[in-house]
Design a protein around this motif. Structure first.
Motif, PDB file in Angstrom:
ATOM      1  N   ARG A  34       0.829  -1.205   0.000  1.00 23.82           N
ATOM      2  CA  ARG A  34       0.000   0.000   0.000  1.00 23.82           C
ATOM      3  C   ARG A  34       0.868   1.262   0.000  1.00 23.82           C
ATOM      4  NH1 ARG A  34      -2.168  -4.028  -0.211  1.00 23.82           N
ATOM      5  NH2 ARG A  34      -1.498  -3.567  -2.336  1.00 23.82           N
ATOM      6  N   THR A 270     -12.599   3.702   4.497  1.00 22.48           N
ATOM      7  CA  THR A 270     -11.771   3.673   3.303  1.00 22.48           C
ATOM      8  C   THR A 270     -12.201   4.768   2.326  1.00 22.48           C
ATOM      9  OG1 THR A 270     -13.219   2.157   2.108  1.00 22.48           O
ATOM     10  CG2 THR A 270     -11.533   1.172   3.553  1.00 22.48           C
ATOM     11  N   LEU A 271     -11.292   5.117   1.440  1.00 24.62           N
ATOM     12  CA  LEU A 271     -11.626   6.122   0.428  1.00 24.62           C
ATOM     13  C   LEU A 271     -12.519   5.522  -0.655  1.00 24.62           C
ATOM     14  CD1 LEU A 271      -8.226   8.022   0.168  1.00 24.62           C
ATOM     15  CD2 LEU A 271     -10.278   8.647   1.456  1.00 24.62           C
ATOM     16  N   ASP A 272     -12.522   4.199  -0.793  1.00 29.02           N
ATOM     17  CA  ASP A 272     -13.495   3.572  -1.687  1.00 29.02           C
ATOM     18  C   ASP A 272     -14.915   3.804  -1.174  1.00 29.02           C
ATOM     19  OD1 ASP A 272     -11.747   2.638  -3.590  1.00 29.02           O
ATOM     20  OD2 ASP A 272     -11.436   0.710  -2.599  1.00 29.02           O
ATOM     21  N   GLU A 273     -15.078   3.749   0.155  1.00 29.93           N
ATOM     22  CA  GLU A 273     -16.388   4.029   0.746  1.00 29.93           C
ATOM     23  C   GLU A 273     -16.868   5.425   0.360  1.00 29.93           C
ATOM     24  OE1 GLU A 273     -17.913   4.850   5.241  1.00 29.93           O
ATOM     25  OE2 GLU A 273     -16.954   2.888   4.937  1.00 29.93           O
ATOM     26  N   LYS A 275     -16.649   6.811  -2.357  1.00 29.51           N
ATOM     27  CA  LYS A 275     -17.243   6.829  -3.699  1.00 29.51           C
ATOM     28  C   LYS A 275     -18.763   6.737  -3.611  1.00 29.51           C
ATOM     29  CE  LYS A 275     -13.161   4.747  -5.850  1.00 29.51           C
ATOM     30  NZ  LYS A 275     -12.594   3.562  -6.558  1.00 29.51           N
ATOM     31  N   SER A 276     -19.270   6.045  -2.595  1.00 36.09           N
ATOM     32  CA  SER A 276     -20.723   5.923  -2.451  1.00 36.09           C
ATOM     33  C   SER A 276     -21.361   7.261  -2.120  1.00 36.09           C
ATOM     34  CB  SER A 276     -21.066   4.885  -1.373  1.00 36.09           C
ATOM     35  OG  SER A 276     -20.763   5.369  -0.074  1.00 36.09           O
ATOM     36  N   MET A 280     -15.482  10.783  -3.902  1.00 40.80           N
ATOM     37  CA  MET A 280     -14.447  10.300  -4.805  1.00 40.80           C
ATOM     38  C   MET A 280     -15.115   9.875  -6.105  1.00 40.80           C
ATOM     39  SD  MET A 280     -11.233  10.122  -3.590  1.00 40.80           S
ATOM     40  CE  MET A 280     -10.577  10.729  -2.013  1.00 40.80           C
ATOM     41  N   GLU A 282     -15.948   7.694  -9.424  1.00 40.63           N
ATOM     42  CA  GLU A 282     -16.106   6.243  -9.583  1.00 40.63           C
ATOM     43  C   GLU A 282     -14.768   5.589  -9.934  1.00 40.63           C
ATOM     44  OE1 GLU A 282     -18.582   3.034 -12.340  1.00 40.63           O
ATOM     45  OE2 GLU A 282     -19.107   5.173 -12.382  1.00 40.63           O
ATOM     46  N   LYS A 285      -8.345   6.931  -8.230  1.00 40.30           N
ATOM     47  CA  LYS A 285      -7.239   6.084  -7.777  1.00 40.30           C
ATOM     48  C   LYS A 285      -7.021   6.366  -6.295  1.00 40.30           C
ATOM     49  CE  LYS A 285      -5.124   5.904 -12.326  1.00 40.30           C
ATOM     50  NZ  LYS A 285      -3.905   6.124 -13.133  1.00 40.30           N
ATOM     51  N   THR A 286      -7.259   5.353  -5.469  1.00 38.39           N
ATOM     52  CA  THR A 286      -7.226   5.555  -4.023  1.00 38.39           C
ATOM     53  C   THR A 286      -6.434   4.451  -3.339  1.00 38.39           C
ATOM     54  OG1 THR A 286      -9.244   4.291  -3.568  1.00 38.39           O
ATOM     55  CG2 THR A 286      -9.511   6.625  -4.116  1.00 38.39           C
ATOM     56  N   THR A 288      -5.555   3.259   1.010  1.00 33.81           N
ATOM     57  CA  THR A 288      -5.485   3.507   2.447  1.00 33.81           C
ATOM     58  C   THR A 288      -4.302   2.718   3.002  1.00 33.81           C
ATOM     59  OG1 THR A 288      -7.862   3.899   2.691  1.00 33.81           O
ATOM     60  CG2 THR A 288      -6.637   3.288   4.673  1.00 33.81           C
TER      61      THR A 288
END
Length: 309
Positions: A34, A270-273, A275-276, A280, A282, A285-286, A288
């Motif tokens: 990471r 998370t930074l993916d979270e 996106k919801s 961020m 869709e 590039k993320t 953690t």
């Protein structure tokens, strides 16, 4: 399933930091992987001329990262800074020559209190440091005219009063024209003394005005990236700016945190979270990195500086 193998790291004598990170990348797993991802994303963020947001929380200045962060600003790695009040307070204390001292986690805290010493894990700060800070802030407010001051404007003026060459984050931001946001202004010793200084003055410190300013910074035609150290209020203030921005979310995101996502708290999310929430994009590039910032950030920065040439 056909996927790349984990290439064992090969460590040798006199390796540079960027070479070690390259070994992290070859292995590509766990937090070493990471960290390598963070270097790649940060390097791309810089080369794409994205507007770069930096979030500071936790005791980063007492931990010795102040000059490093100031240099990031001076070197053009930061376009927007969002911070807790504590980091600015300790930044000014350092600039006043009232340095933090190495202490012990096994101290007798009652005795430390009797000796006029405050403890931040294994860092000590003497009472005189806060007295010097108090004098500096009161002298600064004496220079202000009555009126309304957005917090970012107040911090810019405060940075002007910090001595040049002091390694100060606030001074570096002033000299580099990098806006500094402190969304929890009142939750700091700076906020406490600002309240004292304004009791007999017609000075209004406006925190809400900075929302419009940071939204404007996320609404231009550039791509946008965020490096979030810790979490807390600075993380939320950065990410929530995209909720009313036409940009559609950050294009790049790097987070270094010790918090976990399972509790539902923002600092571990998370930074993916994100996106919801449309904070961020869709396809953003993320990454953690679950690590102590004092360990991970110097490694990431050293590798990024190497890639920048």
């Amino acid at each position: 399933m056909s996927t790349p193998i984990v290439d064992p790291m090969k460590i040798r004598s006199k390796m540079r930091v960027d070479e070690i990170v390259n070994e992290f990348n070859h292995a590509g797993v766990f937090n070493a992987g990471r960290i390598a991802d963070a270097v790649t994303i940060f390097d791309e963020m810089l080369k794409s001329d994205a507007c770069k947001f930096l979030g500071l929380s936790g005791a980063l200045v007492p931990a010795g990262l102040g000059c490093m962060i100031a240099n990031m600003i001076t070197d053009g790695l930061v376009d927007v800074l969002v911070t807790t009040g504590a980091n600015i307070v300790h930044d000014v204390i350092n600039a006043l020559g009232q340095g933090h001292k190495k202490g012990s986690i096994h101290a007798d805290d009652t005795r430390l209190r009797e000796e006029g010493i405050s403890r931040i894990y294994d860092v000590y700060l003497e009472c005189e440091a806060f007295m010097a800070f108090e004098r500096f802030v009161h002298q600064f407010f004496d220079t202000l005219d009555d009126g309304r001051y957005p917090v970012s404007r107040l911090l810019w003026l405060l940075g002007e009063h910090v001595a040049p060459g002091s390694g100060s984050i606030l001074r570096a931001a002033y000299e580099s024209d990098v806006p500094v946001f402190m969304p929890a202004f009142s939750d700091s010793m700076l906020g406490l003394h600002a309240w004292i200084c304004t009791q007999e003055r017609d000075i209004l410190i406006d925190s809400v005005a900075d929302i419009g300013k940071i939204v404007t910074l996320t609404s231009d035609n550039r791509s946008h990236g965020a490096l979030i150290l810790g979490g807390g209020v600075p993380k939320n203030f950065i990410l929530q700016s995209m909720l009313i921005s036409p940009s559609g979310g950050f294009d790049y995101g790097i987070q270094i945190t010790m918090d976990r996502p399972e509790t539902g708290g923002l600092s571990g999310a998370t930074l993916d979270e994100a996106k919801s929430w449309a904070k961020m994009r869709e396809g953003a590039k993320t990454v953690t990195v679950y690590s102590d910032v004092t360990i991970a950030l110097p490694i990431i920065l050293a590798a990024v500086y190497s890639l920048q040439g």
